[in-house]
Design a protein around this motif. Structure first.
Motif, PDB file in Angstrom:
ATOM      1  N   GLN A  74       0.847  -1.192   0.000  1.00  0.00           N
ATOM      2  CA  GLN A  74       0.000   0.000   0.000  1.00  0.00           C
ATOM      3  C   GLN A  74       0.885   1.245   0.000  1.00  0.00           C
ATOM      4  OE1 GLN A  74      -2.548   0.251   3.403  1.00  0.00           O
ATOM      5  NE2 GLN A  74      -3.444   2.200   2.761  1.00  0.00           N
ATOM      6  N   VAL A  75       0.671   2.080  -0.996  1.00  0.00           N
ATOM      7  CA  VAL A  75       1.447   3.305  -1.106  1.00  0.00           C
ATOM      8  C   VAL A  75       0.878   4.360  -0.166  1.00  0.00           C
ATOM      9  CG1 VAL A  75       2.212   5.135  -2.645  1.00  0.00           C
ATOM     10  CG2 VAL A  75       2.017   2.781  -3.492  1.00  0.00           C
ATOM     11  N   LYS A  76       1.765   4.992   0.574  1.00  0.00           N
ATOM     12  CA  LYS A  76       1.344   6.053   1.485  1.00  0.00           C
ATOM     13  C   LYS A  76       2.316   7.214   1.370  1.00  0.00           C
ATOM     14  CE  LYS A  76      -0.159   6.727   6.274  1.00  0.00           C
ATOM     15  NZ  LYS A  76      -0.239   6.108   7.622  1.00  0.00           N
ATOM     16  N   LEU A  77       1.751   8.415   1.231  1.00  0.00           N
ATOM     17  CA  LEU A  77       2.537   9.647   1.176  1.00  0.00           C
ATOM     18  C   LEU A  77       2.051  10.560   2.292  1.00  0.00           C
ATOM     19  CD1 LEU A  77       2.323  10.268  -2.690  1.00  0.00           C
ATOM     20  CD2 LEU A  77       4.172   9.142  -1.438  1.00  0.00           C
ATOM     21  N   VAL A  78       2.965  11.010   3.128  1.00  0.00           N
ATOM     22  CA  VAL A  78       2.590  11.834   4.265  1.00  0.00           C
ATOM     23  C   VAL A  78       3.368  13.152   4.213  1.00  0.00           C
ATOM     24  CG1 VAL A  78       2.461  12.008   6.769  1.00  0.00           C
ATOM     25  CG2 VAL A  78       2.111   9.791   5.653  1.00  0.00           C
ATOM     26  N   GLU A  79       2.615  14.247   4.051  1.00  0.00           N
ATOM     27  CA  GLU A  79       3.217  15.584   3.982  1.00  0.00           C
ATOM     28  C   GLU A  79       3.273  16.230   5.359  1.00  0.00           C
ATOM     29  OE1 GLU A  79       0.383  15.444   0.268  1.00  0.00           O
ATOM     30  OE2 GLU A  79       0.236  14.945   2.391  1.00  0.00           O
ATOM     31  N   SER A  80       4.223  17.125   5.511  1.00  0.00           N
ATOM     32  CA  SER A  80       4.307  17.942   6.715  1.00  0.00           C
ATOM     33  C   SER A  80       5.032  19.238   6.368  1.00  0.00           C
ATOM     34  CB  SER A  80       5.056  17.205   7.838  1.00  0.00           C
ATOM     35  OG  SER A  80       6.381  16.916   7.436  1.00  0.00           O
ATOM     36  N   GLY A  81       4.925  20.212   7.262  1.00  0.00           N
ATOM     37  CA  GLY A  81       5.693  21.443   7.108  1.00  0.00           C
ATOM     38  C   GLY A  81       4.908  22.653   6.669  1.00  0.00           C
ATOM     39  N   GLY A  82       3.635  22.487   6.380  1.00  0.00           N
ATOM     40  CA  GLY A  82       2.842  23.646   6.002  1.00  0.00           C
ATOM     41  C   GLY A  82       2.587  24.559   7.184  1.00  0.00           C
ATOM     42  N   GLY A  83       1.976  25.693   6.895  1.00  0.00           N
ATOM     43  CA  GLY A  83       1.664  26.632   7.969  1.00  0.00           C
ATOM     44  C   GLY A  83       1.380  28.009   7.442  1.00  0.00           C
ATOM     45  N   LEU A  84       1.381  28.951   8.360  1.00  0.00           N
ATOM     46  CA  LEU A  84       1.121  30.355   8.048  1.00  0.00           C
ATOM     47  C   LEU A  84       2.437  31.121   8.079  1.00  0.00           C
ATOM     48  CD1 LEU A  84      -0.807  32.796   7.685  1.00  0.00           C
ATOM     49  CD2 LEU A  84      -0.990  32.868  10.188  1.00  0.00           C
ATOM     50  N   VAL A  85       2.699  31.884   7.045  1.00  0.00           N
ATOM     51  CA  VAL A  85       3.940  32.647   6.957  1.00  0.00           C
ATOM     52  C   VAL A  85       3.650  33.979   6.292  1.00  0.00           C
ATOM     53  CG1 VAL A  85       4.583  31.633   4.736  1.00  0.00           C
ATOM     54  CG2 VAL A  85       6.371  32.510   6.260  1.00  0.00           C
ATOM     55  N   GLN A  86       4.427  34.982   6.638  1.00  0.00           N
ATOM     56  CA  GLN A  86       4.259  36.285   5.993  1.00  0.00           C
ATOM     57  C   GLN A  86       4.905  36.287   4.617  1.00  0.00           C
ATOM     58  OE1 GLN A  86       5.831  39.238   8.750  1.00  0.00           O
ATOM     59  NE2 GLN A  86       3.765  39.659   9.491  1.00  0.00           N
ATOM     60  N   ALA A  87       4.410  37.151   3.764  1.00  0.00           N
ATOM     61  CA  ALA A  87       4.994  37.298   2.435  1.00  0.00           C
ATOM     62  C   ALA A  87       6.485  37.615   2.558  1.00  0.00           C
ATOM     63  CB  ALA A  87       4.280  38.407   1.664  1.00  0.00           C
ATOM     64  N   THR A 122       7.118  12.017   3.201  1.00  0.00           N
ATOM     65  CA  THR A 122       7.733  10.713   3.406  1.00  0.00           C
ATOM     66  C   THR A 122       6.856   9.639   2.782  1.00  0.00           C
ATOM     67  OG1 THR A 122       8.784  11.447   5.439  1.00  0.00           O
ATOM     68  CG2 THR A 122       8.602   9.076   5.099  1.00  0.00           C
ATOM     69  N   ALA A 123       7.481   8.791   1.995  1.00  0.00           N
ATOM     70  CA  ALA A 123       6.755   7.774   1.245  1.00  0.00           C
ATOM     71  C   ALA A 123       7.015   6.381   1.810  1.00  0.00           C
ATOM     72  CB  ALA A 123       7.174   7.815  -0.225  1.00  0.00           C
ATOM     73  N   SER A 124       6.024   5.531   1.683  1.00  0.00           N
ATOM     74  CA  SER A 124       6.166   4.115   2.018  1.00  0.00           C
ATOM     75  C   SER A 124       5.369   3.302   1.016  1.00  0.00           C
ATOM     76  CB  SER A 124       5.688   3.839   3.444  1.00  0.00           C
ATOM     77  OG  SER A 124       4.340   4.211   3.613  1.00  0.00           O
ATOM     78  N   GLY A 125       5.722   2.029   0.906  1.00  0.00           N
ATOM     79  CA  GLY A 125       5.005   1.155  -0.023  1.00  0.00           C
ATOM     80  C   GLY A 125       5.517   1.210  -1.448  1.00  0.00           C
ATOM     81  N   ALA A 165      17.676   7.833   1.164  1.00  0.00           N
ATOM     82  CA  ALA A 165      17.905   7.060   2.388  1.00  0.00           C
ATOM     83  C   ALA A 165      16.754   7.232   3.379  1.00  0.00           C
ATOM     84  CB  ALA A 165      19.220   7.471   3.030  1.00  0.00           C
ATOM     85  N   LYS A 166      16.057   8.363   3.274  1.00  0.00           N
ATOM     86  CA  LYS A 166      14.946   8.646   4.190  1.00  0.00           C
ATOM     87  C   LYS A 166      13.589   8.517   3.520  1.00  0.00           C
ATOM     88  CE  LYS A 166      17.607  11.791   7.129  1.00  0.00           C
ATOM     89  NZ  LYS A 166      17.698  13.158   7.703  1.00  0.00           N
ATOM     90  N   ASN A 167      13.577   8.112   2.249  1.00  0.00           N
ATOM     91  CA  ASN A 167      12.309   8.011   1.502  1.00  0.00           C
ATOM     92  C   ASN A 167      11.521   9.317   1.564  1.00  0.00           C
ATOM     93  OD1 ASN A 167      13.014   5.368   1.044  1.00  0.00           O
ATOM     94  ND2 ASN A 167      11.146   4.474   1.867  1.00  0.00           N
ATOM     95  N   THR A 168      12.215  10.421   1.454  1.00  0.00           N
ATOM     96  CA  THR A 168      11.588  11.727   1.652  1.00  0.00           C
ATOM     97  C   THR A 168      11.948  12.685   0.529  1.00  0.00           C
ATOM     98  OG1 THR A 168      11.601  11.430   4.062  1.00  0.00           O
ATOM     99  CG2 THR A 168      11.376  13.682   3.245  1.00  0.00           C
ATOM    100  N   VAL A 169      10.943  13.447   0.118  1.00  0.00           N
ATOM    101  CA  VAL A 169      11.141  14.524  -0.844  1.00  0.00           C
ATOM    102  C   VAL A 169      10.796  15.831  -0.141  1.00  0.00           C
ATOM    103  CG1 VAL A 169       8.802  14.268  -1.798  1.00  0.00           C
ATOM    104  CG2 VAL A 169      10.588  15.354  -3.162  1.00  0.00           C
ATOM    105  N   TYR A 170      11.541  16.872  -0.482  1.00  0.00           N
ATOM    106  CA  TYR A 170      11.383  18.175   0.166  1.00  0.00           C
ATOM    107  C   TYR A 170      11.019  19.242  -0.866  1.00  0.00           C
ATOM    108  CZ  TYR A 170      14.135  15.737   3.716  1.00  0.00           C
ATOM    109  OH  TYR A 170      14.603  14.822   4.628  1.00  0.00           O
ATOM    110  N   LEU A 171      10.369  20.270  -0.376  1.00  0.00           N
ATOM    111  CA  LEU A 171      10.143  21.464  -1.185  1.00  0.00           C
ATOM    112  C   LEU A 171      10.498  22.669  -0.326  1.00  0.00           C
ATOM    113  CD1 LEU A 171       9.143  22.474  -3.962  1.00  0.00           C
ATOM    114  CD2 LEU A 171       6.919  22.891  -2.874  1.00  0.00           C
TER     115      LEU A 171
END
Length: 120
Positions: free
Chosen positions: A1-14, A23-26, A74-80
């Motif tokens: 089962q493919v799972k993608l879990v995002e984090s890091g969003g929020g409120l920021v000023q211009a 982070t991905a699994s599966g 190595a961490k199965n993770t993509v960043y933006l």
């Protein structure tokens, strides 16, 4: 089962910065292209950035020079990394990968999304 879990969003000023993680699994992560999309209410989901299995990035014109996509196999993770944020960057950001089904078709997998809000 493919799972993608995002984090890091929020409120920021211009003008500020945020870093999203997914982070991905599966999946065999190192073999998959990964992407970030975003969607504002009432608008179509649009590609923000993608990165090939070999690490080659691709960006929407609207974010070139401000956003950077990277991956850590190595961490199965993509960043933006998002710098110089603008109010028009406000959207829900989704992590994406896909399986090539051949003959030009693919099956997409999506995370649940993370909200990014940029206040002006």
């Amino acid at each position: 089962q493919v799972k993608l879990v995002e984090s890091g969003g929020g409120l920021v000023q211009a003008g500020g910065s945020l870093r999203l993680s997914c982070t991905a699994s599966g999946i065999t992560f190192s073999r998959n292209a990964m992407g970030w999309y975003r969607q504002d209410p009432g608008k179509q989901r649009e590609l923000v950035a993608s990165i090939s299995s070999g690490g080659y990035p691709n960006y929407a014109d609207s974010v070139k020079g401000r956003f950077t996509i990277s991956r850590d196999n190595a961490k199965n993770t993509v960043y933006l990394q998002m710098n110089s944020l603008k109010s028009e960057d406000t959207a829900v950001y989704y992590c994406n990968t896909y399986m090539d089904r051949g003959y030009g078709s693919r099956y997409d997998y999506w995370g649940r999304g993370t909200q990014v809000t940029v206040s002006s």
